[in-house]
Design a protein around this motif. Sequence first.
Motif, mmCIF file in Angstrom:
data_model
loop_
_atom_site.group_PDB
_atom_site.id
_atom_site.type_symbol
_atom_site.label_atom_id
_atom_site.label_comp_id
_atom_site.label_asym_id
_atom_site.label_seq_id
_atom_site.Cartn_x
_atom_site.Cartn_y
_atom_site.Cartn_z
ATOM 1 N N VAL A 203 -13.753 1.080 0.568
ATOM 2 C CA VAL A 203 -15.212 0.743 -0.046
ATOM 3 C C VAL A 203 -16.181 0.058 1.042
ATOM 4 O O VAL A 203 -17.430 0.396 0.876
ATOM 5 C CB VAL A 203 -14.808 -0.104 -1.039
ATOM 6 N N TYR B 185 -4.279 7.481 -12.267
ATOM 7 C CA TYR B 185 -3.073 6.807 -12.152
ATOM 8 C C TYR B 185 -3.320 5.203 -11.844
ATOM 9 O O TYR B 185 -4.057 4.880 -11.009
ATOM 10 C CB TYR B 185 -1.999 7.247 -11.150
ATOM 11 N N SER C 3 -8.510 -2.520 -12.306
ATOM 12 C CA SER C 3 -9.871 -2.710 -12.412
ATOM 13 C C SER C 3 -10.655 -1.403 -11.690
ATOM 14 O O SER C 3 -11.637 -0.788 -12.394
ATOM 15 C CB SER C 3 -10.247 -3.828 -11.554
ATOM 16 N N TYR D 247 3.435 4.797 -17.350
ATOM 17 C CA TYR D 247 4.113 4.583 -15.991
ATOM 18 C C TYR D 247 5.310 4.404 -15.686
ATOM 19 O O TYR D 247 6.108 4.414 -14.744
ATOM 20 C CB TYR D 247 3.147 3.966 -14.993
ATOM 21 N N SER E 225 -3.699 -7.948 -16.348
ATOM 22 C CA SER E 225 -3.796 -6.592 -17.005
ATOM 23 C C SER E 225 -4.848 -5.952 -17.529
ATOM 24 O O SER E 225 -5.221 -6.660 -18.382
ATOM 25 C CB SER E 225 -2.600 -6.346 -18.080
ATOM 26 N N SER F 267 0.510 0.834 -18.861
ATOM 27 C CA SER F 267 1.420 0.193 -19.760
ATOM 28 C C SER F 267 0.992 0.632 -20.990
ATOM 29 O O SER F 267 -0.121 0.700 -21.360
ATOM 30 C CB SER F 267 1.625 -1.029 -19.434
ATOM 31 N N SER G 228 -5.271 1.143 -15.882
ATOM 32 C CA SER G 228 -5.839 -0.112 -16.655
ATOM 33 C C SER G 228 -6.260 -1.351 -15.420
ATOM 34 O O SER G 228 -6.502 -2.209 -15.374
ATOM 35 C CB SER G 228 -4.767 -1.030 -17.358
HETATM 36 N N1 LIG Z 1 -9.825 1.500 -0.840
HETATM 37 C C1 LIG Z 1 -10.527 0.551 -0.898
HETATM 38 O O1 LIG Z 1 -11.634 0.372 -0.471
HETATM 39 C C2 LIG Z 1 -10.059 -0.284 -2.227
HETATM 40 C C3 LIG Z 1 -11.126 -0.822 -3.181
HETATM 41 C C4 LIG Z 1 -10.558 -1.441 -4.303
HETATM 42 C C5 LIG Z 1 -9.291 -1.906 -4.527
HETATM 43 N N2 LIG Z 1 -8.506 -1.229 -3.753
HETATM 44 C C6 LIG Z 1 -7.014 -1.449 -3.726
HETATM 45 O O2 LIG Z 1 -6.755 -0.748 -5.165
HETATM 46 C C7 LIG Z 1 -5.704 -1.424 -5.891
HETATM 47 C C8 LIG Z 1 -5.852 -1.822 -7.211
HETATM 48 O O3 LIG Z 1 -7.181 -2.806 -7.127
HETATM 49 P P1 LIG Z 1 -7.478 -3.248 -8.585
HETATM 50 O O4 LIG Z 1 -8.654 -4.462 -8.267
HETATM 51 O O5 LIG Z 1 -8.282 -2.225 -9.516
HETATM 52 O O6 LIG Z 1 -6.259 -4.034 -9.163
HETATM 53 P P2 LIG Z 1 -5.857 -4.922 -10.458
HETATM 54 O O7 LIG Z 1 -6.948 -4.577 -11.511
HETATM 55 O O8 LIG Z 1 -5.499 -6.207 -9.989
HETATM 56 O O9 LIG Z 1 -4.577 -4.154 -10.949
HETATM 57 C C9 LIG Z 1 -3.661 -4.580 -11.816
HETATM 58 C C10 LIG Z 1 -3.579 -3.353 -12.671
HETATM 59 O O10 LIG Z 1 -2.332 -2.751 -12.056
HETATM 60 C C11 LIG Z 1 -1.581 -2.030 -12.944
HETATM 61 N N3 LIG Z 1 -0.328 -1.700 -12.345
HETATM 62 C C12 LIG Z 1 0.606 -2.625 -11.739
HETATM 63 N N4 LIG Z 1 1.801 -1.985 -11.131
HETATM 64 C C13 LIG Z 1 1.445 -0.548 -11.478
HETATM 65 C C14 LIG Z 1 2.198 0.722 -11.387
HETATM 66 N N5 LIG Z 1 3.376 0.568 -10.705
HETATM 67 N N6 LIG Z 1 1.818 1.546 -11.737
HETATM 68 C C15 LIG Z 1 0.561 1.867 -12.471
HETATM 69 N N7 LIG Z 1 -0.132 0.733 -12.708
HETATM 70 C C16 LIG Z 1 0.340 -0.427 -12.297
HETATM 71 C C17 LIG Z 1 -1.286 -2.962 -14.124
HETATM 72 O O11 LIG Z 1 -1.345 -2.201 -15.322
HETATM 73 P P3 LIG Z 1 -0.659 -2.588 -16.615
HETATM 74 O O12 LIG Z 1 -1.386 -3.856 -16.865
HETATM 75 O O13 LIG Z 1 -1.073 -1.664 -17.403
HETATM 76 O O14 LIG Z 1 0.836 -2.607 -16.342
HETATM 77 C C18 LIG Z 1 -2.711 -3.895 -14.054
HETATM 78 O O15 LIG Z 1 -3.592 -3.619 -15.118
HETATM 79 C C19 LIG Z 1 -5.079 -2.672 -4.891
HETATM 80 O O16 LIG Z 1 -4.229 -2.414 -4.269
HETATM 81 C C20 LIG Z 1 -6.541 -2.941 -4.095
HETATM 82 O O17 LIG Z 1 -6.555 -3.677 -2.915
HETATM 83 C C21 LIG Z 1 -8.704 -0.167 -2.450
#
Ligand SMILES: NC(=O)c1ccc[n+]([C@@H]2O[C@H](COP(=O)([O-])OP(=O)(O)OC[C@H]3O[C@@H](n4cnc5c(N)ncnc54)[C@H](OP(=O)(O)O)[C@@H]3O)[C@@H](O)[C@H]2O)c1
Length: 395
Positions: free
Chosen positions: A294, A170, A175, A222, A383, A202, A173
């Motif tokens: 992480v 889920y 990162s 989604y 995105s 998306s 797209s």
């Molecule tokens: N636990 C940990 O150690 C850890 C490590 C890394 C990241 N994280 C967390 O993981 C999350 C994601 O990080 P990231 O860097 O991967 O984010 P990111 O790449 O900045 O996320 C952007 C993406 O989120 C998608 N998105 C936004 N709202 C959404 C929804 N309601 N449902 C599904 N997709 C949605 C968008 O998709 P579309 O463009 O397709 O709409 C976009 O491609 C963040 O909250 C981050 O803080 C946690």
Amino acid sequence: MKALVLNAENKTASVQEIPKLQPGPGEALIRVAAIGLNPVDALYTFHPLGATGRTVGSDFAGVVVEVAPDIAKDVHPGQRVAGFLQGACSANERPGAFAEFVVCPADLLWRVPDHMSLAHASAISLCALTAAQALFYRLGLPAPFDYPSSSSQQASNTNQSKDEITVFIYGASASVGLYAAQLVRRSSEATGTRIRLIGAASTARFPLLRAAPYSHDALVDYRDPAWPARVRALSVGGKGIDYALDCISEGTTVQTVCGTLNPTSGRMAVVRSRAARAWSVDGELSTEPIYGAVWEGLGVDVQYHHGIVVPASEGARKFAGAFYRWLESGNGGEAKVLAAPVRVMPGGLEKVVPDGFAVLGGGPVRERGSVQDRTEAWMAPISAEKLVYEIEGGE
Ligand SMILES: NC(=O)c1ccc[n+]([C@@H]2O[C@H](COP(=O)([O-])OP(=O)(O)OC[C@H]3O[C@@H](n4cnc5c(N)ncnc54)[C@H](OP(=O)(O)O)[C@@H]3O)[C@@H](O)[C@H]2O)c1
């Protein structure tokens, strides 16, 4: 040297001169050429946990300039490397990456292949490790590399059947999701287990996610309220999802993803903790989602607000080292995963807060939108892209 330094009182950060670092035992000094921005870097600048004076930032790539004598046989000046630090993302005192130079334990660096730009490499370390930890270390999907694991992990890994299984990402797209898909494919190749990979993103991102190296078998939108039923129907035998990774873990996503699991054996991992109130639980979940940070890969304890501590884990540190050795070990110097698309932002360190962090925002990922009064192409919402800054004089 110049570094992006947290100002906790004013909930911002600015570029300042700070003393250049020296590598301690087991560490290398790296001249930073590029930094990759993660949501946590902005989150903990706008909502600080750390004290004023901390260097902000996690992901970096650059060139080794000096190594401690005890690691001189493994790492050499001139090597192109990437890695991650914790920056100002905890209450502990820890170094950050958004600076002209960083020091990093050598076993947590990975060598960047010649053909890969350091800008692309700076997008990989944190999110790829997050995905690897979730899939292999926490959920027990068989890893394509060996790592020292607990007996329960080993039992979980060796119990895998060769029957086809379903993995659901889920936020495919995001990162983290882009690396998770590649790692699922590497797991399947290494173990021979057939994996049906389903992603939620998306519709605009479907062509990217269907293509290599992500190679999703099926995708759902989604924003379509019927997606959970579609995911269950798309799973092998309609039995539900065997392994799910919720790369968003906000609002109702955790409950909804949980509802797609195989009711008897499905497992899921989340990227935000319940303790951080990023998601709530109204009523019972059929499976307790597994959360991890992480930063555990750094082998240190992580203090959050309200006394929450993610304890140091030797196993997580060894896993991170094993993952980075595997990542850099492809044939002909290829990395085992490809870098996700990057958006190279103009302006260097000075523009990280006014531009990069403005795009990321300090709120939930799902609530991001356009930045008010900013119409430049590089300020568009993210995105399937990582924001990257190049640091002058880095390569
Ligand atoms: N636990 C940990 O150690 C850890 C490590 C890394 C990241 N994280 C967390 O993981 C999350 C994601 O990080 P990231 O860097 O991967 O984010 P990111 O790449 O900045 O996320 C952007 C993406 O989120 C998608 N998105 C936004 N709202 C959404 C929804 N309601 N449902 C599904 N997709 C949605 C968008 O998709 P579309 O463009 O397709 O709409 C976009 O491609 C963040 O909250 C981050 O803080 C946690």
